[in-house]
Design an enzyme around this catalytic site. Sequence first.
Site, PDB file in Angstrom:
ATOM      1  N   ASP A  63      13.362 -74.685 -23.897  1.00 17.73           N
ATOM      2  CA  ASP A  63      11.814 -75.830 -23.302  1.00 17.73           C
ATOM      3  C   ASP A  63      11.251 -76.707 -23.741  1.00 17.73           C
ATOM      4  O   ASP A  63      11.480 -76.537 -25.245  1.00 17.73           O
ATOM      5  CB  ASP A  63      10.986 -74.912 -22.227  1.00 17.73           C
ATOM      6  CG  ASP A  63      10.872 -73.456 -24.024  1.00 17.73           C
ATOM      7  OD1 ASP A  63      10.964 -73.476 -24.653  1.00 17.73           O
ATOM      8  OD2 ASP A  63      10.249 -72.826 -23.164  1.00 17.73           O
ATOM      9  N   ASN A 130       3.523 -61.814 -18.990  1.00 17.37           N
ATOM     10  CA  ASN A 130       4.200 -61.569 -17.610  1.00 17.37           C
ATOM     11  C   ASN A 130       5.135 -61.983 -17.353  1.00 17.37           C
ATOM     12  O   ASN A 130       5.575 -61.824 -16.155  1.00 17.37           O
ATOM     13  CB  ASN A 130       3.660 -63.181 -16.601  1.00 17.37           C
ATOM     14  CG  ASN A 130       3.690 -63.893 -17.106  1.00 17.37           C
ATOM     15  OD1 ASN A 130       4.668 -64.714 -17.618  1.00 17.37           O
ATOM     16  ND2 ASN A 130       3.359 -65.479 -16.759  1.00 17.37           N
ATOM     17  N   HIS A 132       7.300 -64.111 -18.398  1.00 20.61           N
ATOM     18  CA  HIS A 132       8.164 -65.342 -18.320  1.00 20.61           C
ATOM     19  C   HIS A 132       9.529 -65.105 -19.605  1.00 20.61           C
ATOM     20  O   HIS A 132       9.121 -64.691 -20.767  1.00 20.61           O
ATOM     21  CB  HIS A 132       7.706 -66.479 -18.151  1.00 20.61           C
ATOM     22  CG  HIS A 132       6.948 -66.183 -19.972  1.00 20.61           C
ATOM     23  ND1 HIS A 132       5.247 -66.951 -19.568  1.00 20.61           N
ATOM     24  CD2 HIS A 132       7.834 -67.058 -20.966  1.00 20.61           C
ATOM     25  CE1 HIS A 132       5.194 -66.602 -20.791  1.00 20.61           C
ATOM     26  NE2 HIS A 132       6.149 -67.267 -21.517  1.00 20.61           N
TER      27      HIS A 132
END
Length: 231
Positions: A63, A130, A132
């Site tokens: 990313d 969370n 991800h």
Amino acid sequence: MNVIRTEQYETMSQSVVDDVRGYIGKLEQPVLGLATGSTPVGFYESIRQAQPDWSHVTTFNLDEYVGVSPDHPQSYRTFMERHLFSEIPVKASHIPDGQARDLTAECDRYEQLIAEQGPIDLQILGLGHNGHIGFNEPGTSFQSRTHIVDLAETTRQANARFFGSIDDVPTQAITMGIQTIMEAKKIILMVSGHGKEHAFNRLMEGEIDEQFPASVLHNHPDVTVYVSEVE
């Protein structure tokens, strides 16, 4: 899913290096998927100390922030140059262009590049608070490809320490999709750091659910989870 626990972060990092080098050392033209963030820093440090010849290795990063230039101190291009590429040159290194004029077209370009040069032989992942993986936040489709994501407030807060202020943290990123990640032949998930115990326990004990993206890894045939003592 194979889980390997270590007491020390440094031991975990070295174990991942040994696993990666052993795996890609058997391949003529390996394609390696790379992650950023605090967890893999020790992994990259151990690679630099080992000084392997990776001139035949092609890399794809998961990313990049949207709107951040490649030379920005907190861009993932800068991160990779600082922690790996400046000392361990590779055949080719690919990172999404967060400044592309047409971000949708950039996502398509990156996905096509992976298809042409891949599949990814081994993908390194970290685990978000969370759940991800990459920047695939809760609710991301398991069928997703490289796409633009709005970063969750918890993700931005977790990354604020790198920027100095949460106001400086970008609100969007380009990330490999979950389906793209799952097409890697082998996956290594690294888990370490403050507050990761809840996420790790949910990964191991919870259901496979798009609200916890990392849970999809239970559907992959070759996943190793390296865990140092989580705080």
